[in-house]
Design an enzyme around this catalytic site. Structure first.
Site, PDB file in Angstrom:
ATOM      1  N   ASP A 149      99.592  29.049  38.227  1.00  0.00           N
ATOM      2  CA  ASP A 149      99.047  29.047  39.525  1.00  0.00           C
ATOM      3  C   ASP A 149      99.908  28.386  40.615  1.00  0.00           C
ATOM      4  OD1 ASP A 149      97.316  29.537  41.703  1.00  0.00           O
ATOM      5  OD2 ASP A 149      95.938  28.015  41.197  1.00  0.00           O
ATOM      6  N   ASP A 209      91.953  36.591  44.314  1.00  0.00           N
ATOM      7  CA  ASP A 209      92.164  35.211  44.038  1.00  0.00           C
ATOM      8  C   ASP A 209      91.397  34.130  44.935  1.00  0.00           C
ATOM      9  OD1 ASP A 209      93.557  33.218  42.471  1.00  0.00           O
ATOM     10  OD2 ASP A 209      94.942  32.712  43.913  1.00  0.00           O
TER      11      ASP A 209
HETATM   12 ZN   LIG Z   1      93.145  30.723  42.167  1.00  0.00          ZN
END
Ligand SMILES: [Zn+2]
Length: 426
Positions: A306, A153
């Site tokens: 997110d 990520d």
């Molecule tokens: Zn991200």
């Protein structure tokens, strides 16, 4: 025996194409039947007249902060916020402390989720040890412990050779690789999208090319390795075009878009409110339009939030010093209805697919369907209930949302996980 009858709702099940007013019967944690005027004795009844009934929403990109950063969020509070947003399943990123890069951490998350989460929680494992970008993490044993994908990520793998090895390995395990596509050298020092607004505000910019070059690199590595590659939160016009092109070539490439990336632009940053600071940054109106076009054309597979909780002590600083990221779970449906459906860009059924069959397909989760025998995960929402989001009432432990005070037309009404109503609007 645990029986629930959801009566008289407009049932939309993109998995089967069903879209009509009907009753839905749930029994012992499974979908029992779907049809008109079901006779289902001794059941609790939920009257869904005037409401939409769909498979439970799935968010494949959230940050739950546990273990290690529990003052920002826990698995329990994050799952409660998810349920209040209509989500029945969430997939959590590995950037916890310690990083979810081995089966011990994965098992800890799975165990805590079983005990404390009102939703299903599917962990995502790290690609590299400590997400440091050097050595591959214990991917095989994490898969056995329950991860559904790998990603570093916010600390994207910068070394293309490491990414190639990760994709080769992921392919052999049939795991998707999710990349937060950002060339850290191009974005270094930036606080917002690079463009006219950043120049005007005197803030350092993050060029769209920092995203584009990584999307291009990883599509090419996916092509050479045959791995399933998923672009997290794509936000630039070039990214959308490249993903669409990869799909045309038949490559196993998928992508997600966040509500904030299709709802608002970098102009908001003029307020210097750190709740408009995230990565990728809010982009130009051309990029926002391209993301929406990608949703309309089918290039975008899923809406993901997110959801990134940060405590006030960290977000309430000068813009340059604040961490990136905002809450997203509770406002995703309201924003999607507003910007995609009420605006006439896509049908209600297409939006439901982006929250259900789309994400389920990306990670091959056996969810997102109302077929008899499937897990009884159901989302019930209204397309016209008027409500105002107050982040101070959020189930999240954090308060970093730019949408507090915004009034929405349409939103979640009840969230059902394994046949139990785990949240309902008062
Ligand atoms: Zn991200």
């Amino acid at each position: 025996m645990n029986r629930l009858l959801i009566k008289n709702g407009r049932v939309i099940d993109p998995a089967s194409g069903f879209n009509a007013t009907a009753d839905l019967a749930l029994e012992n944690g499974r979908i029992a039947a779907l049809g008109a005027n079901l006779d289902f004795a001794n059941a609790e009844v939920y009257d869904a007249t005037g409401l939409v009934v769909t498979p439970g929403f799935i968010d494949i990109h959230v940050h739950l902060r546990e273990p290690g950063i529990e003052h920002a969020e826990t698995i329990e509070t994050g799952a409660r916020a998810a349920a209040a947003g209509g989500f029945t399943s969430i997939c959590c990123m590995p950037n916890t402390v310690p990083v979810n890069d081995n089966a011990t951490v994965t098992s800890y998350i799975v165990d805590r989720a079983r005990k404390f989460a009102v939703t299903n929680v599917f962990p995502i494992g790290a690609i590299t040890k400590g997400s440091a970008g050097q050595e591959l993490a214990a991917i095989g044993s994490m898969k056995n412990a329950g991860i559904v994908a790998i990603s570093d990520d916010g600390l994207p793998v910068m070394n293309a050779r490491v990414m190639r090895r990760a994709m080769e390995f992921a392919r052999s395990l049939d795991l998707p690789v999710i990349d937060h596509c950002e060339d850290l050298n191009l974005s270094a020092g930036g606080d917002m999208h690079e463009g006219l607004t950043s120049t005007g505000l005197g803030l350092r910019g993050i060029p769209a090319s920092s995203e584009d070059v990584m999307v291009a690199r990883d599509i090419l590595i996916a092509k050479s390795t045959g791995a399933r590659f998923h672009v997290a939160h794509l936000s630039s016009a070039n990214s959308v075009a490249m993903v669409a092109h990869a799909k045309k070539l038949g490559l196993p490439v998928t992508c997600e878009a966040t509500p904030h990336h299709f709802a608002i632009t970098d102009v908001e940053v003029a307020s210097y409110d750190s709740n408009y600071k995230m990565k990728p940054p809010l982009r130009s109106s051309c990029d926002v339009e391209a993301v929406i076009e990608g949703i309309v054309s089918g290039a975008v597979d899923a809406i993901a939030t997110d959801h990134a909780p940060h405590p006030g002590s960290e977000k309430m600083q000068e813009f340059e010093k604040c961490p990136f990221g905002i809450l997203g779970l509770e406002t995703a449906l309201g924003l999607s209805l507003e910007k995609l459906v009420h605006s006439g860009r896509i049908s209600l059924g297409a939006m439901v697919a982006l929250f259900t069959t789309g994400p389920a397909r990306v990670l091959r989760l056996e969810r997102g369907t109302l077929a008899a025998g499937a897990p009884a995960d159901v989302t019930i929402f209204s397309t016209d209930v008027e409500w105002t989001y107050d982040v101070n009432q959020s189930f999240s432990k954090s308060r970093n949302s730019p949408f507090s005070g915004r009034t929405f037309r349409g939103g979640p009404m009840a969230t059902i996980v394994s046949g139990n109503i785990v949240w309902r609007r008062d």
